[in-house]
Design a protein around this motif. Structure first.
Motif, PDB file in Angstrom:
ATOM      1  N   ASN A 264       0.773  -1.084   0.049  1.00 23.04           N
ATOM      2  CA  ASN A 264      -0.015   0.111  -0.233  1.00 23.04           C
ATOM      3  C   ASN A 264       1.089   1.299  -0.270  1.00 23.04           C
ATOM      4  O   ASN A 264       2.101   1.173   0.413  1.00 23.04           O
ATOM      5  CB  ASN A 264      -0.923   0.125   1.069  1.00 23.04           C
ATOM      6  CG  ASN A 264      -0.382  -0.191   2.565  1.00 23.04           C
ATOM      7  OD1 ASN A 264       0.499   0.813   2.808  1.00 23.04           O
ATOM      8  ND2 ASN A 264      -0.756  -1.014   3.281  1.00 23.04           N
ATOM      9  N   VAL A 265       0.484   2.470  -0.559  1.00 23.32           N
ATOM     10  CA  VAL A 265       0.915   3.572  -0.578  1.00 23.32           C
ATOM     11  C   VAL A 265       0.136   4.764   0.010  1.00 23.32           C
ATOM     12  O   VAL A 265      -0.969   4.735   0.027  1.00 23.32           O
ATOM     13  CB  VAL A 265       1.235   3.831  -2.314  1.00 23.32           C
ATOM     14  CG1 VAL A 265      -0.112   4.149  -2.889  1.00 23.32           C
ATOM     15  CG2 VAL A 265       2.357   5.125  -2.259  1.00 23.32           C
ATOM     16  N   SER A 266       0.971   5.706   0.604  1.00 21.96           N
ATOM     17  CA  SER A 266       0.328   6.798   1.262  1.00 21.96           C
ATOM     18  C   SER A 266       1.066   8.075   0.836  1.00 21.96           C
ATOM     19  O   SER A 266       2.553   8.085   0.738  1.00 21.96           O
ATOM     20  CB  SER A 266       0.163   6.608   2.599  1.00 21.96           C
ATOM     21  OG  SER A 266      -0.023   8.073   3.222  1.00 21.96           O
ATOM     22  N   TYR A 267       0.556   9.045   0.353  1.00 17.54           N
ATOM     23  CA  TYR A 267       1.335  10.423   0.098  1.00 17.54           C
ATOM     24  C   TYR A 267       0.305  11.473   0.307  1.00 17.54           C
ATOM     25  O   TYR A 267      -1.008  11.433   0.134  1.00 17.54           O
ATOM     26  CB  TYR A 267       1.926  10.216  -1.478  1.00 17.54           C
ATOM     27  CG  TYR A 267       0.843  10.052  -2.528  1.00 17.54           C
ATOM     28  CD1 TYR A 267       0.395  11.173  -3.129  1.00 17.54           C
ATOM     29  CD2 TYR A 267       0.458   8.743  -2.768  1.00 17.54           C
ATOM     30  CE1 TYR A 267      -0.704  10.980  -4.151  1.00 17.54           C
ATOM     31  CE2 TYR A 267      -0.530   8.591  -3.764  1.00 17.54           C
ATOM     32  CZ  TYR A 267      -0.882   9.626  -4.494  1.00 17.54           C
ATOM     33  OH  TYR A 267      -1.769   9.466  -5.509  1.00 17.54           O
ATOM     34  N   LYS A 268       0.947  12.732   0.434  1.00 16.93           N
ATOM     35  CA  LYS A 268       0.241  14.149   0.268  1.00 16.93           C
ATOM     36  C   LYS A 268       0.086  14.511  -0.921  1.00 16.93           C
ATOM     37  O   LYS A 268       0.999  14.701  -1.659  1.00 16.93           O
ATOM     38  CB  LYS A 268       1.008  14.908   1.286  1.00 16.93           C
ATOM     39  CG  LYS A 268       0.313  15.996   1.636  1.00 16.93           C
ATOM     40  CD  LYS A 268      -0.804  15.821   2.816  1.00 16.93           C
ATOM     41  CE  LYS A 268      -1.280  16.934   3.614  1.00 16.93           C
ATOM     42  NZ  LYS A 268      -0.531  17.445   4.849  1.00 16.93           N
ATOM     43  N   ASN A 269      -1.095  14.828  -1.545  1.00 15.50           N
ATOM     44  CA  ASN A 269      -1.491  15.388  -2.522  1.00 15.50           C
ATOM     45  C   ASN A 269      -2.292  17.120  -2.317  1.00 15.50           C
ATOM     46  O   ASN A 269      -3.566  16.749  -2.174  1.00 15.50           O
ATOM     47  CB  ASN A 269      -2.459  14.818  -3.302  1.00 15.50           C
ATOM     48  CG  ASN A 269      -2.906  15.240  -4.720  1.00 15.50           C
ATOM     49  OD1 ASN A 269      -2.086  16.124  -5.276  1.00 15.50           O
ATOM     50  ND2 ASN A 269      -3.707  14.571  -5.406  1.00 15.50           N
ATOM     51  N   GLU A 270      -1.658  18.002  -2.404  1.00 17.00           N
ATOM     52  CA  GLU A 270      -2.273  19.138  -1.973  1.00 17.00           C
ATOM     53  C   GLU A 270      -2.204  19.238  -0.548  1.00 17.00           C
ATOM     54  O   GLU A 270      -1.409  18.973   0.231  1.00 17.00           O
ATOM     55  CB  GLU A 270      -3.150  19.703  -2.944  1.00 17.00           C
ATOM     56  CG  GLU A 270      -2.667  20.165  -4.341  1.00 17.00           C
ATOM     57  CD  GLU A 270      -4.042  20.387  -5.125  1.00 17.00           C
ATOM     58  OE1 GLU A 270      -5.094  20.337  -4.741  1.00 17.00           O
ATOM     59  OE2 GLU A 270      -3.784  20.669  -6.334  1.00 17.00           O
ATOM     60  N   SER A 271      -3.451  19.212   0.139  1.00 16.58           N
ATOM     61  CA  SER A 271      -3.850  19.426   1.261  1.00 16.58           C
ATOM     62  C   SER A 271      -4.298  17.922   1.817  1.00 16.58           C
ATOM     63  O   SER A 271      -4.601  17.739   3.035  1.00 16.58           O
ATOM     64  CB  SER A 271      -4.767  20.566   1.773  1.00 16.58           C
ATOM     65  OG  SER A 271      -6.049  20.209   0.976  1.00 16.58           O
TER      66      SER A 271
ATOM     67  N   ARG B 242      -4.373  13.584   2.178  1.00 23.81           N
ATOM     68  CA  ARG B 242      -3.214  12.461   2.110  1.00 23.81           C
ATOM     69  C   ARG B 242      -4.100  11.437   1.467  1.00 23.81           C
ATOM     70  O   ARG B 242      -5.198  11.159   1.642  1.00 23.81           O
ATOM     71  CB  ARG B 242      -3.208  12.024   3.414  1.00 23.81           C
ATOM     72  CG  ARG B 242      -2.295  10.926   3.280  1.00 23.81           C
ATOM     73  CD  ARG B 242      -1.535  10.406   4.625  1.00 23.81           C
ATOM     74  NE  ARG B 242      -0.438  11.585   4.973  1.00 23.81           N
ATOM     75  CZ  ARG B 242       1.100  11.385   4.174  1.00 23.81           C
ATOM     76  NH1 ARG B 242       1.376  10.439   3.523  1.00 23.81           N
ATOM     77  NH2 ARG B 242       1.788  12.319   4.453  1.00 23.81           N
ATOM     78  N   ILE B 243      -3.410  10.824   0.219  1.00 28.12           N
ATOM     79  CA  ILE B 243      -3.984   9.703  -0.640  1.00 28.12           C
ATOM     80  C   ILE B 243      -3.583   8.609  -0.328  1.00 28.12           C
ATOM     81  O   ILE B 243      -2.192   8.367  -0.050  1.00 28.12           O
ATOM     82  CB  ILE B 243      -3.756  10.108  -1.894  1.00 28.12           C
ATOM     83  CG1 ILE B 243      -4.436  11.694  -2.277  1.00 28.12           C
ATOM     84  CG2 ILE B 243      -4.619   9.065  -2.972  1.00 28.12           C
ATOM     85  CD1 ILE B 243      -5.982  11.812  -2.301  1.00 28.12           C
ATOM     86  N   ALA B 244      -4.189   7.647  -0.367  1.00 24.54           N
ATOM     87  CA  ALA B 244      -3.608   6.208  -0.022  1.00 24.54           C
ATOM     88  C   ALA B 244      -4.525   5.023  -0.619  1.00 24.54           C
ATOM     89  O   ALA B 244      -5.698   5.380  -0.691  1.00 24.54           O
ATOM     90  CB  ALA B 244      -3.299   6.023   1.475  1.00 24.54           C
ATOM     91  N   PHE B 245      -3.738   3.798  -0.791  1.00 27.74           N
ATOM     92  CA  PHE B 245      -4.581   2.785  -1.391  1.00 27.74           C
ATOM     93  C   PHE B 245      -3.664   1.740  -1.368  1.00 27.74           C
ATOM     94  O   PHE B 245      -2.406   1.786  -1.431  1.00 27.74           O
ATOM     95  CB  PHE B 245      -5.065   3.118  -3.033  1.00 27.74           C
ATOM     96  CG  PHE B 245      -4.093   3.614  -3.996  1.00 27.74           C
ATOM     97  CD1 PHE B 245      -3.378   2.854  -4.678  1.00 27.74           C
ATOM     98  CD2 PHE B 245      -3.770   5.005  -4.190  1.00 27.74           C
ATOM     99  CE1 PHE B 245      -2.407   3.069  -5.651  1.00 27.74           C
ATOM    100  CE2 PHE B 245      -2.598   5.311  -5.033  1.00 27.74           C
ATOM    101  CZ  PHE B 245      -2.017   4.477  -5.750  1.00 27.74           C
ATOM    102  N   ASP B 246      -4.204   0.486  -1.662  1.00 38.09           N
ATOM    103  CA  ASP B 246      -3.574  -0.639  -1.869  1.00 38.09           C
ATOM    104  C   ASP B 246      -3.164  -0.835  -3.583  1.00 38.09           C
ATOM    105  O   ASP B 246      -3.639  -0.530  -4.009  1.00 38.09           O
ATOM    106  CB  ASP B 246      -4.265  -2.055  -1.690  1.00 38.09           C
ATOM    107  CG  ASP B 246      -4.718  -2.074  -0.134  1.00 38.09           C
ATOM    108  OD1 ASP B 246      -3.756  -1.569   0.716  1.00 38.09           O
ATOM    109  OD2 ASP B 246      -5.556  -3.170   0.320  1.00 38.09           O
ATOM    110  N   ILE B 247      -1.957  -1.262  -3.408  1.00 32.02           N
ATOM    111  CA  ILE B 247      -1.370  -1.114  -4.777  1.00 32.02           C
ATOM    112  C   ILE B 247      -1.243  -2.594  -5.472  1.00 32.02           C
ATOM    113  O   ILE B 247      -1.875  -2.692  -6.634  1.00 32.02           O
ATOM    114  CB  ILE B 247       0.265  -0.919  -4.564  1.00 32.02           C
ATOM    115  CG1 ILE B 247       0.679   0.312  -3.990  1.00 32.02           C
ATOM    116  CG2 ILE B 247       0.908  -1.083  -6.104  1.00 32.02           C
ATOM    117  CD1 ILE B 247       2.214   0.597  -3.717  1.00 32.02           C
ATOM    118  N   CYS B 248      -0.860  -3.782  -4.698  1.00 33.36           N
ATOM    119  CA  CYS B 248      -1.021  -4.943  -5.510  1.00 33.36           C
ATOM    120  C   CYS B 248      -0.570  -6.060  -4.415  1.00 33.36           C
ATOM    121  O   CYS B 248      -0.122  -5.533  -3.623  1.00 33.36           O
ATOM    122  CB  CYS B 248       0.272  -5.330  -6.701  1.00 33.36           C
ATOM    123  SG  CYS B 248       1.798  -4.927  -6.180  1.00 33.36           S
ATOM    124  N   PRO B 249      -0.699  -7.155  -4.718  1.00 30.67           N
ATOM    125  CA  PRO B 249      -0.302  -8.454  -3.767  1.00 30.67           C
ATOM    126  C   PRO B 249       1.168  -8.320  -3.773  1.00 30.67           C
ATOM    127  O   PRO B 249       1.668  -8.212  -4.918  1.00 30.67           O
ATOM    128  CB  PRO B 249      -0.833  -9.536  -4.393  1.00 30.67           C
ATOM    129  CG  PRO B 249      -1.315  -9.298  -5.737  1.00 30.67           C
ATOM    130  CD  PRO B 249      -1.262  -7.882  -6.127  1.00 30.67           C
TER     131      PRO B 249
END
Length: 353
Positions: A166-173, A175-182
């Protein structure tokens, strides 16, 4: 109260074992800081691995029994972990072990009854962090972005290579996050064909070659076309990935090498950015030198692999932190990451007076 001694408990889909972390969490000058005081991983016995792997097949009564049994087991592990420690523990934040995760049907379930953990340890316990977010229309995952936001904000991207990446990052104000892959859920399954629990340093995958047809099938899965928020679970993996990667017509080493390539490609896609950015890599997959090498080859970003304690216990640290935020009645789940209609203060408190 601005200083807490909290324990985080995490069990991932790769069925390695239970991660337990004791942290000091301090709120000072409008900032949170953490210190990892102690940590341990308790590997699952063959019996526990088998029990957890078939939990989704149990009838309702036996499932409830097992939910309580596993909660008691987690409590016993905590007691073993803190035995002899002079520190007074304020609370436990327990993720539990995910058995069902179908958020589109408003379903997510993590084994490990918090009542049993609190009763066994005598320590206030926060559990069941995902259900409220799912009820609010969210994915119930990922939950670590709040910890990334407040404890690991020095990095542009935080990627955890666990059962799923999973990935997490700040996009402007936001925080975006989601599972990427197995990741390890696939690697460990294939490694078991060679009689190994995991592919240490990518030794098996190194011997293989990329199978282009298999790689194309994996990269063409519909999930990768979806926009976040989105999350993955065992059910999706069993339906969409297992039929491809268990193809007996492809050498085991080739299937593994192809999975590594698939992971690296999907990680690279998830952090596309023209300028070089810093990426924190944690989770069991970050200990796999060959996997990290391939990920680096697919990206121009700067990947930071921290020391083993953070690699292995970052998620446990964050669940201790989410428990603290819950006790303080503060937001601990971000709707920008999960897709819920609002941020929430999630988790069920089992309070010891």
């Amino acid at each position: 109260m601005n200083v807490y001694y909290a324990i985080g408990i995490m069990s991932g889909t790769s069925l390695d074992g239970v991660d337990i972390a004791l942290c000091q969490l301090e709120y000072n000058r409008l900032q949170w800081k953490y210190k990892l005081i102690n940590s341990a991983m308790y590997a699952y016995s063959k019996e526990w691995k088998n029990k957890l792997s078939i939990a989704h097949t149990l009838d309702s009564y036996k499932f409830i029994q097992f939910h309580k049994e596993y909660g008691q087991y987690l409590g016993q592990l905590v007691n073993r972990f803190i035995n002899g420690m002079p520190i007074k523990i304020n609370l436990i934040g327990s993720h539990g072990h995910t058995v069902f995760h179908v958020p589109e049907e408003k379903i997510t379930f993590q084994l490990g009854d918090g009542h049993m953990i609190a009763a066994e340890t005598g320590i206030t316990t926060v559990s069941d962090f995902r259900t409220f977010d799912v009820a609010l229309g969210g994915q119930g995952a990922p939950l670590v972005p709040m910890g990334d936001e407040l404890l690991f904000h020095n990095y542009d991207y935080c990627i955890n290579l666990g059962g799923f990446a999973n990935v997490s990052y700040k996009n402007e104000s936001k925080r975006i996050a989601f599972d990427i892959c197995p990741v390890n859920i696939a690697i460990n399954l294939l490694s078991s064909e060679a009689g190994k629990e995991f592919d240490k340093d990518g030794f098996l995958a190194m011997k293989g070659k990329i199978n282009e047809k298999l790689l194309e099938k994996l990269n063409s899965l519909g999930y990768y076309q979806q926009q976040p928020p989105k999350s993955l679970g065992r059910e999706w993996f069993e339906k969409n990935v297992i039929p491809f990667i268990l193809d007996p017509g492809i050498r085991l080493e080739d299937r593994l090498r192809t999975i590594y390539e698939h992971i690296a490609m999907q990680v690279s896609i998830s952090i596309q950015h023209e300028k070089q950015r810093s990426v924190l890599l944690t989770g069991g997959g970050a200990l796999n030198k060959y996997l990290v090498q391939i990920i680096r080859e697919h990206s121009h970003h700067q990947f930071v692999v921290p020391g083993a304690p953070i690699i292995e216990f970052k998620e446990a640290i964050i669940f201790a932190f989410l428990g603290v935020l819950r006790i303080r009645n503060e937001i601990n789940v971000l709707s920008s990451a999960t897709g819920a209609r609002m941020d929430s203060c999630s988790g069920v408190i089992h309070k010891i007076s």
